[in-house]
Design a protein around this motif. Structure first.
Motif, PDB file in Angstrom:
ATOM      1  N   GLU A   1      26.791   1.640   2.532  1.00 16.75           N
ATOM      2  CA  GLU A   1      27.631   1.266   3.841  1.00 16.75           C
ATOM      3  C   GLU A   1      26.705   0.692   5.092  1.00 16.75           C
ATOM      4  OE1 GLU A   1      29.618   3.975   7.597  1.00 16.75           O
ATOM      5  OE2 GLU A   1      29.312   5.031   5.859  1.00 16.75           O
ATOM      6  N   SER A   2      25.302   1.062   4.857  1.00 13.18           N
ATOM      7  CA  SER A   2      24.533   0.269   5.904  1.00 13.18           C
ATOM      8  C   SER A   2      22.951   0.671   5.357  1.00 13.18           C
ATOM      9  CB  SER A   2      24.490   0.815   7.173  1.00 13.18           C
ATOM     10  OG  SER A   2      24.099   2.133   7.400  1.00 13.18           O
ATOM     11  N   ALA A   3      22.007   0.087   5.949  1.00 15.50           N
ATOM     12  CA  ALA A   3      20.705   0.451   5.510  1.00 15.50           C
ATOM     13  C   ALA A   3      20.415   1.682   5.747  1.00 15.50           C
ATOM     14  CB  ALA A   3      19.668  -0.598   6.261  1.00 15.50           C
ATOM     15  N   ASP A   4      20.912   2.476   6.616  1.00 14.79           N
ATOM     16  CA  ASP A   4      20.405   3.836   7.081  1.00 14.79           C
ATOM     17  C   ASP A   4      21.136   4.843   6.164  1.00 14.79           C
ATOM     18  OD1 ASP A   4      19.465   2.950   9.549  1.00 14.79           O
ATOM     19  OD2 ASP A   4      21.193   3.418  10.771  1.00 14.79           O
ATOM     20  N   SER A   5      22.013   4.449   5.282  1.00 17.49           N
ATOM     21  CA  SER A   5      22.673   5.362   4.333  1.00 17.49           C
ATOM     22  C   SER A   5      21.797   5.294   2.996  1.00 17.49           C
ATOM     23  CB  SER A   5      24.076   4.694   4.101  1.00 17.49           C
ATOM     24  OG  SER A   5      24.304   3.488   3.414  1.00 17.49           O
ATOM     25  N   VAL A   6      20.837   4.568   2.768  1.00 17.43           N
ATOM     26  CA  VAL A   6      20.020   4.329   1.362  1.00 17.43           C
ATOM     27  C   VAL A   6      18.637   4.299   1.900  1.00 17.43           C
ATOM     28  CG1 VAL A   6      20.347   2.053   1.350  1.00 17.43           C
ATOM     29  CG2 VAL A   6      19.795   2.990  -0.694  1.00 17.43           C
ATOM     30  N   THR A   7      17.838   4.918   0.928  1.00 18.03           N
ATOM     31  CA  THR A   7      16.544   5.029   0.890  1.00 18.03           C
ATOM     32  C   THR A   7      15.921   4.098  -0.157  1.00 18.03           C
ATOM     33  OG1 THR A   7      16.073   7.034   1.945  1.00 18.03           O
ATOM     34  CG2 THR A   7      14.164   5.791   1.165  1.00 18.03           C
TER      35      THR A   7
ATOM     36  N   GLU B   1       0.742  -1.245   0.175  1.00 20.87           N
ATOM     37  CA  GLU B   1      -0.077   0.076   0.139  1.00 20.87           C
ATOM     38  C   GLU B   1       0.841   1.298  -0.146  1.00 20.87           C
ATOM     39  OE1 GLU B   1      -2.913   0.028   3.158  1.00 20.87           O
ATOM     40  OE2 GLU B   1      -3.915  -1.745   2.406  1.00 20.87           O
ATOM     41  N   GLU B   2       2.108   1.262   0.622  1.00 20.31           N
ATOM     42  CA  GLU B   2       2.884   2.287   0.758  1.00 20.31           C
ATOM     43  C   GLU B   2       4.104   2.343  -0.235  1.00 20.31           C
ATOM     44  OE1 GLU B   2       4.259   2.922   4.918  1.00 20.31           O
ATOM     45  OE2 GLU B   2       2.852   1.083   5.227  1.00 20.31           O
ATOM     46  N   ASP B   3       4.013   1.405  -0.879  1.00 18.96           N
ATOM     47  CA  ASP B   3       5.190   1.033  -2.007  1.00 18.96           C
ATOM     48  C   ASP B   3       6.320   1.394  -1.484  1.00 18.96           C
ATOM     49  OD1 ASP B   3       6.368   0.352  -4.410  1.00 18.96           O
ATOM     50  OD2 ASP B   3       6.309   2.567  -5.268  1.00 18.96           O
ATOM     51  N   ARG B   4       6.502   0.807  -0.345  1.00 16.52           N
ATOM     52  CA  ARG B   4       7.913   0.918   0.625  1.00 16.52           C
ATOM     53  C   ARG B   4       8.745  -0.132   0.662  1.00 16.52           C
ATOM     54  NH1 ARG B   4       8.766   0.779   6.001  1.00 16.52           N
ATOM     55  NH2 ARG B   4       6.363   0.537   6.480  1.00 16.52           N
ATOM     56  N   TRP B   5       9.917  -0.007   0.580  1.00 17.30           N
ATOM     57  CA  TRP B   5      10.893  -1.259   0.837  1.00 17.30           C
ATOM     58  C   TRP B   5      11.687  -0.718   2.047  1.00 17.30           C
ATOM     59  CZ3 TRP B   5      11.320  -5.358  -2.581  1.00 17.30           C
ATOM     60  CH2 TRP B   5      10.422  -5.214  -3.949  1.00 17.30           C
ATOM     61  N   GLU B   6      12.233  -1.906   2.654  1.00 16.01           N
ATOM     62  CA  GLU B   6      13.028  -1.772   3.768  1.00 16.01           C
ATOM     63  C   GLU B   6      14.102  -2.890   3.600  1.00 16.01           C
ATOM     64  OE1 GLU B   6      11.632  -2.220   7.787  1.00 16.01           O
ATOM     65  OE2 GLU B   6      10.117  -0.736   7.521  1.00 16.01           O
ATOM     66  N   TRP B   7      15.340  -2.573   3.788  1.00 13.60           N
ATOM     67  CA  TRP B   7      16.469  -3.451   3.451  1.00 13.60           C
ATOM     68  C   TRP B   7      17.311  -3.805   4.996  1.00 13.60           C
ATOM     69  CZ3 TRP B   7      19.669  -1.089  -1.271  1.00 13.60           C
ATOM     70  CH2 TRP B   7      18.824  -1.447  -2.433  1.00 13.60           C
TER      71      TRP B   7
ATOM     72  N   GLU C   1      23.000  -5.951   5.606  1.00 14.29           N
ATOM     73  CA  GLU C   1      23.570  -6.974   4.809  1.00 14.29           C
ATOM     74  C   GLU C   1      23.177  -6.658   3.327  1.00 14.29           C
ATOM     75  OE1 GLU C   1      23.298  -8.815   8.689  1.00 14.29           O
ATOM     76  OE2 GLU C   1      21.859  -7.656   7.437  1.00 14.29           O
ATOM     77  N   LEU C   2      21.918  -6.486   3.244  1.00 13.46           N
ATOM     78  CA  LEU C   2      21.244  -6.162   1.651  1.00 13.46           C
ATOM     79  C   LEU C   2      21.932  -4.837   1.060  1.00 13.46           C
ATOM     80  CD1 LEU C   2      19.841  -7.382  -0.808  1.00 13.46           C
ATOM     81  CD2 LEU C   2      17.771  -6.358   0.297  1.00 13.46           C
ATOM     82  N   ALA C   3      22.052  -3.857   1.881  1.00 15.75           N
ATOM     83  CA  ALA C   3      22.390  -2.542   1.528  1.00 15.75           C
ATOM     84  C   ALA C   3      23.890  -2.709   1.418  1.00 15.75           C
ATOM     85  CB  ALA C   3      22.276  -1.669   2.776  1.00 15.75           C
ATOM     86  N   ARG C   4      24.813  -3.431   1.980  1.00 13.26           N
ATOM     87  CA  ARG C   4      26.069  -3.509   1.515  1.00 13.26           C
ATOM     88  C   ARG C   4      26.175  -4.461   0.435  1.00 13.26           C
ATOM     89  NH1 ARG C   4      26.504  -3.904   7.396  1.00 13.26           N
ATOM     90  NH2 ARG C   4      26.186  -5.930   7.686  1.00 13.26           N
ATOM     91  N   LEU C   5      25.399  -5.532   0.157  1.00 12.08           N
ATOM     92  CA  LEU C   5      25.368  -6.138  -0.971  1.00 12.08           C
ATOM     93  C   LEU C   5      25.353  -5.269  -2.143  1.00 12.08           C
ATOM     94  CD1 LEU C   5      25.602  -9.023  -2.372  1.00 12.08           C
ATOM     95  CD2 LEU C   5      22.938  -9.200  -2.171  1.00 12.08           C
ATOM     96  N   HIS C   6      24.460  -4.181  -2.247  1.00 13.91           N
ATOM     97  CA  HIS C   6      24.183  -3.208  -3.507  1.00 13.91           C
ATOM     98  C   HIS C   6      25.546  -2.082  -3.187  1.00 13.91           C
ATOM     99  CE1 HIS C   6      20.420  -5.089  -3.480  1.00 13.91           C
ATOM    100  NE2 HIS C   6      20.279  -4.535  -4.720  1.00 13.91           N
TER     101      HIS C   6
END
Length: 232
Positions: free
Chosen positions: A50-56, A33-39, A42-47
């Motif tokens: 630095e961390s999930a906090d460093s990317v939206t 409903e929100e079209d929202r992702w959370e990572w 580990e997934l953020a670093r795979l991409h």
């Protein structure tokens, strides 16, 4: 609504205490409903972050990280995920922030809230590290941990089960033998389950897998025409 408010089913959300995986992996949660992702971190670093906090993460960002040859196919999949909220799997390539191409397997299931309503999907990205292929392949049929003193008949029986499950994964996900083994070893370590026990459990549930009629027709054609290729 945050992921701690969600009741998830079938795929474990928490790695067992002490489990260590030689494979790169990361978790994600998607709210339709929100079209929202959370990572996960580990997934953020795979991409390459630095961390999930460093990317939206957004749907557009996900597509930007897909290999150009896979982007259209994954884009169509994301549309179906948002509209239908069904479980899915995919094998494709991502490109991290350094420009490195990484083949990944994505496995996702339905995400429910505490009232049992479908609110999205959640799952894993798995990317096996090339440096771990040989060591993973050399593990015994009892990974993780292993058992010594197996008689030869028992070992062969367990290995045969693992090989049959590998074959099923190769067919379903279009993997090679090494990638299928990597996937099994990763789930073995993530769930803290001996490899042959996990393979036996998967094999016992083969009949629960819905095989589309089109897939069976394709296999029919292969079976009926394979002898022609062998005579060339």
């Amino acid at each position: 609504m945050h992921r701690q408010d969600i009741h998830v089913r079938q795929i474990s959300d928490i790695a067992p205490h002490g489990a260590v995986s030689p494979f790169r992996f990361g978790r994600f949660w998607y709210y339709r409903e929100e079209d929202r992702w959370e990572w996960s971190d580990e997934l953020a670093r795979l991409h390459g972050y630095e961390s999930a906090d460093s990317v939206t993460p957004t749907s557009d960002l996900l597509l930007q990280h897909k290999h150009p040859d896979d982007r259209h196919r994954v884009g169509e999949l994301l549309v179906r995920v948002r509209l239908e909220g069904e479980p899915f799997s995919s094998q494709h390539r991502i490109i991290d922030m350094r420009g490195v191409v990484i083949p990944v397997i994505v496995i996702a299931d339905v995400l429910y809230d505490r009232k049992g309503r479908r609110v999205g999907t959640y799952g894993f990205y798995v990317a096996a590290s090339e440096t771990n292929h040989e060591s993973a392949q050399n593990r015994t049929a009892d990974s993780p941990g292993g058992e010594r003193g197996l008689d030869i008949d028992d070992f062969v029986r367990r290995r045969s089960t693992i090989e049959r499950v590998k074959g099923a994964l190769m067919l379903a996900y279009r993997l090679n033998a090494q990638q299928a083994f990597d996937l099994l070893v990763w789930r073995s370590q993530e769930s803290n389950t001996k490899l042959h026990v996990l393979a036996t459990s998967i094999e016992a549930r083969f009949n629960d897998v819905d095989v589309p009629s089109q897939a069976r027709l394709s296999l029919d054609r292969v079976i009926l025409s394979a002898h022609e290729a062998s005579r060339r």
